[in-house]
Scaffold this motif. Structure first.
Motif, PDB file in Angstrom:
ATOM      1  N   TRP A  37      62.364 -94.291  30.595  1.00  0.00           N
ATOM      2  CA  TRP A  37      62.732 -93.070  31.308  1.00  0.00           C
ATOM      3  C   TRP A  37      62.033 -91.827  30.760  1.00  0.00           C
ATOM      4  N   PRO A  38      61.782 -91.705  29.444  1.00  0.00           N
ATOM      5  CA  PRO A  38      61.023 -90.532  28.964  1.00  0.00           C
ATOM      6  C   PRO A  38      59.645 -90.408  29.596  1.00  0.00           C
ATOM      7  N   TRP A  39      59.018 -91.543  29.938  1.00  0.00           N
ATOM      8  CA  TRP A  39      57.737 -91.488  30.649  1.00  0.00           C
ATOM      9  C   TRP A  39      57.948 -91.050  32.093  1.00  0.00           C
ATOM     10  N   ILE A  40      59.011 -91.543  32.717  1.00  0.00           N
ATOM     11  CA  ILE A  40      59.247 -91.248  34.132  1.00  0.00           C
ATOM     12  C   ILE A  40      59.408 -89.746  34.353  1.00  0.00           C
ATOM     13  N   VAL A  41      60.093 -89.069  33.434  1.00  0.00           N
ATOM     14  CA  VAL A  41      60.333 -87.633  33.622  1.00  0.00           C
ATOM     15  C   VAL A  41      59.104 -86.786  33.277  1.00  0.00           C
ATOM     16  N   SER A  42      57.976 -87.433  32.988  1.00  0.00           N
ATOM     17  CA  SER A  42      56.706 -86.712  32.852  1.00  0.00           C
ATOM     18  C   SER A  42      55.970 -86.641  34.183  1.00  0.00           C
ATOM     19  N   MET A  43      56.537 -87.248  35.222  1.00  0.00           N
ATOM     20  CA  MET A  43      55.886 -87.299  36.532  1.00  0.00           C
ATOM     21  C   MET A  43      56.128 -86.008  37.307  1.00  0.00           C
ATOM     22  N   PRO A  44      55.296 -85.737  38.323  1.00  0.00           N
ATOM     23  CA  PRO A  44      55.370 -84.452  39.025  1.00  0.00           C
ATOM     24  C   PRO A  44      56.743 -84.099  39.568  1.00  0.00           C
ATOM     25  N   ALA A  45      57.530 -85.092  39.998  1.00  0.00           N
ATOM     26  CA  ALA A  45      58.836 -84.821  40.598  1.00  0.00           C
ATOM     27  C   ALA A  45      59.769 -84.076  39.657  1.00  0.00           C
ATOM     28  N   PHE A  46      59.504 -84.114  38.368  1.00  0.00           N
ATOM     29  CA  PHE A  46      60.393 -83.504  37.381  1.00  0.00           C
ATOM     30  C   PHE A  46      59.928 -82.112  36.955  1.00  0.00           C
ATOM     31  N   ALA A  47      59.127 -81.481  37.819  1.00  0.00           N
ATOM     32  CA  ALA A  47      58.773 -80.079  37.631  1.00  0.00           C
ATOM     33  C   ALA A  47      59.837 -79.210  38.306  1.00  0.00           C
ATOM     34  N   PRO A  48      60.115 -78.046  37.745  1.00  0.00           N
ATOM     35  CA  PRO A  48      61.120 -77.168  38.362  1.00  0.00           C
ATOM     36  C   PRO A  48      60.615 -76.571  39.672  1.00  0.00           C
ATOM     37  N   VAL A  49      61.478 -76.556  40.684  1.00  0.00           N
ATOM     38  CA  VAL A  49      61.189 -75.918  41.966  1.00  0.00           C
ATOM     39  C   VAL A  49      62.357 -74.992  42.285  1.00  0.00           C
ATOM     40  N   PRO A  50      62.100 -73.704  42.501  1.00  0.00           N
ATOM     41  CA  PRO A  50      63.204 -72.778  42.780  1.00  0.00           C
ATOM     42  C   PRO A  50      63.961 -73.148  44.054  1.00  0.00           C
ATOM     43  N   LEU A  51      65.255 -72.971  44.043  1.00  0.00           N
ATOM     44  CA  LEU A  51      66.058 -73.183  45.237  1.00  0.00           C
ATOM     45  C   LEU A  51      65.635 -72.179  46.308  1.00  0.00           C
ATOM     46  N   GLY A  52      65.696 -72.616  47.549  1.00  0.00           N
ATOM     47  CA  GLY A  52      65.271 -71.744  48.635  1.00  0.00           C
ATOM     48  C   GLY A  52      63.812 -71.893  48.991  1.00  0.00           C
ATOM     49  N   ASP A  53      63.135 -72.888  48.410  1.00  0.00           N
ATOM     50  CA  ASP A  53      61.724 -73.120  48.732  1.00  0.00           C
ATOM     51  C   ASP A  53      61.574 -73.572  50.182  1.00  0.00           C
ATOM     52  N   ASN A  54      60.388 -73.362  50.717  1.00  0.00           N
ATOM     53  CA  ASN A  54      60.038 -73.875  52.043  1.00  0.00           C
ATOM     54  C   ASN A  54      59.171 -75.104  51.846  1.00  0.00           C
ATOM     55  N   PRO A  55      59.702 -76.309  52.133  1.00  0.00           N
ATOM     56  CA  PRO A  55      58.925 -77.525  51.850  1.00  0.00           C
ATOM     57  C   PRO A  55      57.654 -77.652  52.674  1.00  0.00           C
ATOM     58  N   THR A  56      57.524 -76.901  53.741  1.00  0.00           N
ATOM     59  CA  THR A  56      56.315 -76.986  54.561  1.00  0.00           C
ATOM     60  C   THR A  56      55.185 -76.116  54.011  1.00  0.00           C
ATOM     61  N   THR A  57      55.506 -75.129  53.183  1.00  0.00           N
ATOM     62  CA  THR A  57      54.472 -74.217  52.684  1.00  0.00           C
ATOM     63  C   THR A  57      54.332 -74.232  51.169  1.00  0.00           C
ATOM     64  N   TYR A  58      55.212 -74.964  50.479  1.00  0.00           N
ATOM     65  CA  TYR A  58      55.216 -74.896  49.013  1.00  0.00           C
ATOM     66  C   TYR A  58      53.919 -75.419  48.403  1.00  0.00           C
ATOM     67  N   THR A  59      53.245 -76.319  49.087  1.00  0.00           N
ATOM     68  CA  THR A  59      51.987 -76.863  48.564  1.00  0.00           C
ATOM     69  C   THR A  59      50.920 -75.779  48.427  1.00  0.00           C
ATOM     70  N   ARG A  60      51.025 -74.698  49.209  1.00  0.00           N
ATOM     71  CA  ARG A  60      50.065 -73.592  49.116  1.00  0.00           C
ATOM     72  C   ARG A  60      50.591 -72.445  48.262  1.00  0.00           C
ATOM     73  N   LYS A  61      51.908 -72.344  48.159  1.00  0.00           N
ATOM     74  CA  LYS A  61      52.504 -71.231  47.428  1.00  0.00           C
ATOM     75  C   LYS A  61      53.522 -71.734  46.403  1.00  0.00           C
ATOM     76  N   PRO A  62      53.092 -72.549  45.463  1.00  0.00           N
ATOM     77  CA  PRO A  62      54.035 -73.053  44.466  1.00  0.00           C
ATOM     78  C   PRO A  62      54.372 -71.984  43.443  1.00  0.00           C
ATOM     79  N   VAL A  63      55.522 -72.123  42.818  1.00  0.00           N
ATOM     80  CA  VAL A  63      55.912 -71.219  41.730  1.00  0.00           C
ATOM     81  C   VAL A  63      55.562 -71.914  40.419  1.00  0.00           C
ATOM     82  N   ALA A  64      54.645 -71.339  39.669  1.00  0.00           N
ATOM     83  CA  ALA A  64      54.099 -71.990  38.475  1.00  0.00           C
ATOM     84  C   ALA A  64      55.071 -71.931  37.308  1.00  0.00           C
ATOM     85  N   SER A  65      55.104 -73.024  36.563  1.00  0.00           N
ATOM     86  CA  SER A  65      55.796 -73.059  35.268  1.00  0.00           C
ATOM     87  C   SER A  65      54.802 -73.300  34.142  1.00  0.00           C
ATOM     88  N   GLY A  66      53.582 -73.687  34.501  1.00  0.00           N
ATOM     89  CA  GLY A  66      52.532 -73.936  33.528  1.00  0.00           C
ATOM     90  C   GLY A  66      51.699 -72.705  33.260  1.00  0.00           C
TER      91      GLY A  66
END
Length: 555
Positions: free
Chosen positions: A194-223
């Motif tokens: 499981w420690p490896w699994i949580v290194s995958m992209p799905a475990f990045a923070p995404v702010p609530l209220g995101d638009n899933p249709t546009t987030y790929t162009r306007k992501p909120v960076a944590s890096g």
């Protein structure tokens, strides 16, 4: 989840060999000894400047929910995860904390994992990074419109049946966020990786209220970088994220001020630009593997050769034997003895293209042990086949150049052992359907490639040999079903990573006794970079450059 193993902006485990050069280049490459050079760049790491990544991709998806990217490539420049990978030249990959303070604490017999976030983490928009944002990032991957990303967590988390995402206010009971800094995952069964699994992209923070249709162009960076500009098919420009704190991040050096992904670049043109190393190209590298047709030009040029990073090993290319059709184990053993791995390596460019393979676990994966149950012996193969009427074997392959070259080498070796082989080349889409979706009646043998999604032997063995992976899109192409092995895979997957290492190697050998797959070669990936690029090297795993430590400098 398939994609070419030649591009690393959207890497996945299921890589299909594309366009490996053959013919006249082979002798040249073998003689040049390009793999004898150091696989790291010599430029001094320098903070600042602009690094350019030249890629054939015409689009980059910055939405972590839809990404298959590894933890050391493009997406990880923008999005952090709970854990990450420490990739150091010449050493095995190691899982390390990223947003979390550690790699997780297991309880409830390995079914429950708890992570605590580091203090002071802030996203690009100035909002605190919270456990709720990470839960949201995971939950949104269950939304139909965000399908296509790495989905290991979907089968491992408890209570996911029928769940369709958080956008209508529904949440998974198997993910708890008791406070802003704590996140708890409840799994269906113990899972030590499981420690490896949580290194995958799905475990990045995404702010609530995101638009899933546009987030790929306007992501909120944590890096350390944010997406500053994006021109479809032209370029994606990353600039520094001023909210990122280097003291909280042990895996990203964030050397360049700007990183530009130059999209839609033809790989042969890219190679020529990097060979010439002129103008801004000295601060550039190719995201795609160097085209084999260009390698003689590279290796005959001392300056260019010094900028060719070649891994000692990489993804596994293998011959799968359909055990439902080739039922006699002596026949399968004969095939294993008959295969000429050196000829297979030569078919892919000689020493620079591939290294002979004998294990299912690939080099660079923790716990791997070297062995060879079936060293090449046409005599042993013929002895095993004595008196057996095998009939003609159908070798189904994707009709790209590299796979066809491997198929010819395999066919010739089997014919020497008096086995009749018919090579049946088909379009890649047809091949995928016939080997992963159908009943397996169209082939006795097939050739494929595998690059695990994360640095664990489980990611080598379970997808290729668990009976649950037969058909329905699974990648058990040998259609291997062994209840003993299924139990071994399940039992060892439940163990902590350090305890599992040696046992994975034992399972590797146990499966090899049944010969559902014959390892052929470990692909040696080769990448070109400019003279101003620093920190550029290729390890056996992930067999691609680590974007997180690459820098650029002026002349």
């Amino acid at each position: 989840m398939g994609s070419s193993i030649y591009s690393i902006s959207s890497l996945s485990r299921r890589g299909f060999l594309r366009g490996a050069g053959v013919g006249a280049t082979v002798a040249v490459l073998s003689a040049c000894g390009a793999n004898e050079r150091s696989v790291t760049s010599s430029a001094t790491p320098t903070k600042g400047g602009t690094l350019t990544v030249l890629t054939s991709d015409t689009d980059i998806n910055w939405d972590p929910g839809r990404s298959q990217g590894m933890a050391v490539t493009s997406l990880a420049l923008v999005h952090r995860r709970l854990t990450s990978w420490r990739i150091v030249q010449g050493k095995e990959a190691k899982v390390v904390p990223d947003l979390a303070t550690d790699t997780g604490k297991a309880s409830n017999g390995g079914r429950t994992w708890t992570f605590t976030l580091k203090d002071g983490l802030v996203a690009e928009d100035g909002s605190p990074i919270t456990s709720t944002q990470i839960r949201h990032g995971v939950e949104r991957t269950f939304t139909a419109s965000l399908a296509g990303g790495l989905g290991y967590h979907k089968t491992l988390l408890d209570g996911t049946s029928g769940y369709t995402g958080p956008y209508k206010g529904q949440h998974l009971k198997s993910i708890e966020t008791p406070d802003d800094k704590t996140i708890i995952f409840h799994l269906k069964a113990p899972f030590g990786d499981w420690p490896w699994i949580v290194s995958m992209p799905a475990f990045a923070p995404v702010p609530l209220g995101d638009n899933p249709t546009t987030y790929t162009r306007k992501p909120v960076a944590s890096g350390p970088y944010r997406v500053a500009d994006y021109k479809q098919g032209v370029a994606a420009t990353l600039k520094r994220n001023p909210k990122w704190t280097p003291s909280s991040d042990d895996v990203r050096t964030a050397l360049p001020d700007t990183i530009v992904f130059s999209l839609g670049q033809e790989s042969s043109v890219v190679a020529q630009r990097l060979i010439d190393d002129s103008a801004d190209d000295h601060n550039s590298f190719g995201a795609d593997m160097a085209p084999p047709a260009r390698l003689p030009q590279v290796t005959s040029n001392p300056q260019a050769k010094a900028r060719l990073a070649v891994g000692s090993a990489g993804p596994l290319q293998y011959l799968a034997i359909n055990v439902e059709r080739v039922k006699d184990i002596k026949v399968r053993q004969a095939i294993a003895y008959a295969v000429d791995r050196k000829a297979a390596a030569t078919a892919l460019g000689g020493e620079i293209g591939a290294a002979p393979a004998t294990t299912y676990i690939t080099p660079g994966i923790p716990g791997r042990q070297e062995y060879n149950l079936y060293p090449e012996s046409t005599e042993k193969a013929q002895k095993l086949l004595n008196g057996t009427n095998v009939g003609q074997l159908v070798l189904l392959v994707s009709n790209d150049e590299g796979t066809m070259a491997l198929a010819q080498a395999v066919g010739q070796a089997l014919q020497k052992a008096n086995l009749s082989v018919k090579i049946n080349p088909v379009e890649n889409e047809t091949w995928v359907e016939k080997v992963t979706q159908s009943d397996g009646s169209d082939y006795d043998l097939t050739i494929a490639s595998w690059n695990p999604d994360y640095p664990s032997a489980n990611a080598n063995l379970q997808p290729l040999f668990a009976s649950s992976e037969i058909g329905s899109g699974g990648f058990n192409l040998g259609r291997y079903h062994n209840a003993e092995v299924d139990k071994m895979l399940s039992d060892v997957a439940a163990l902590p990573m350090d305890e599992a290492k040696e046992k994975w190697a034992q399972i590797d050998r146990r499966i090899a006794q049944d010969v559902p797959v014959v390892p052929l070669v470990y692909r040696r990936n080769a990448f070109l970079h400019g003279s101003g690029v620093s920190g550029f090297f290729v390890n056996p795993f992930p067999a691609y450059p680590n974007y997180l430590v690459v820098g650029a400098q002026g002349r």
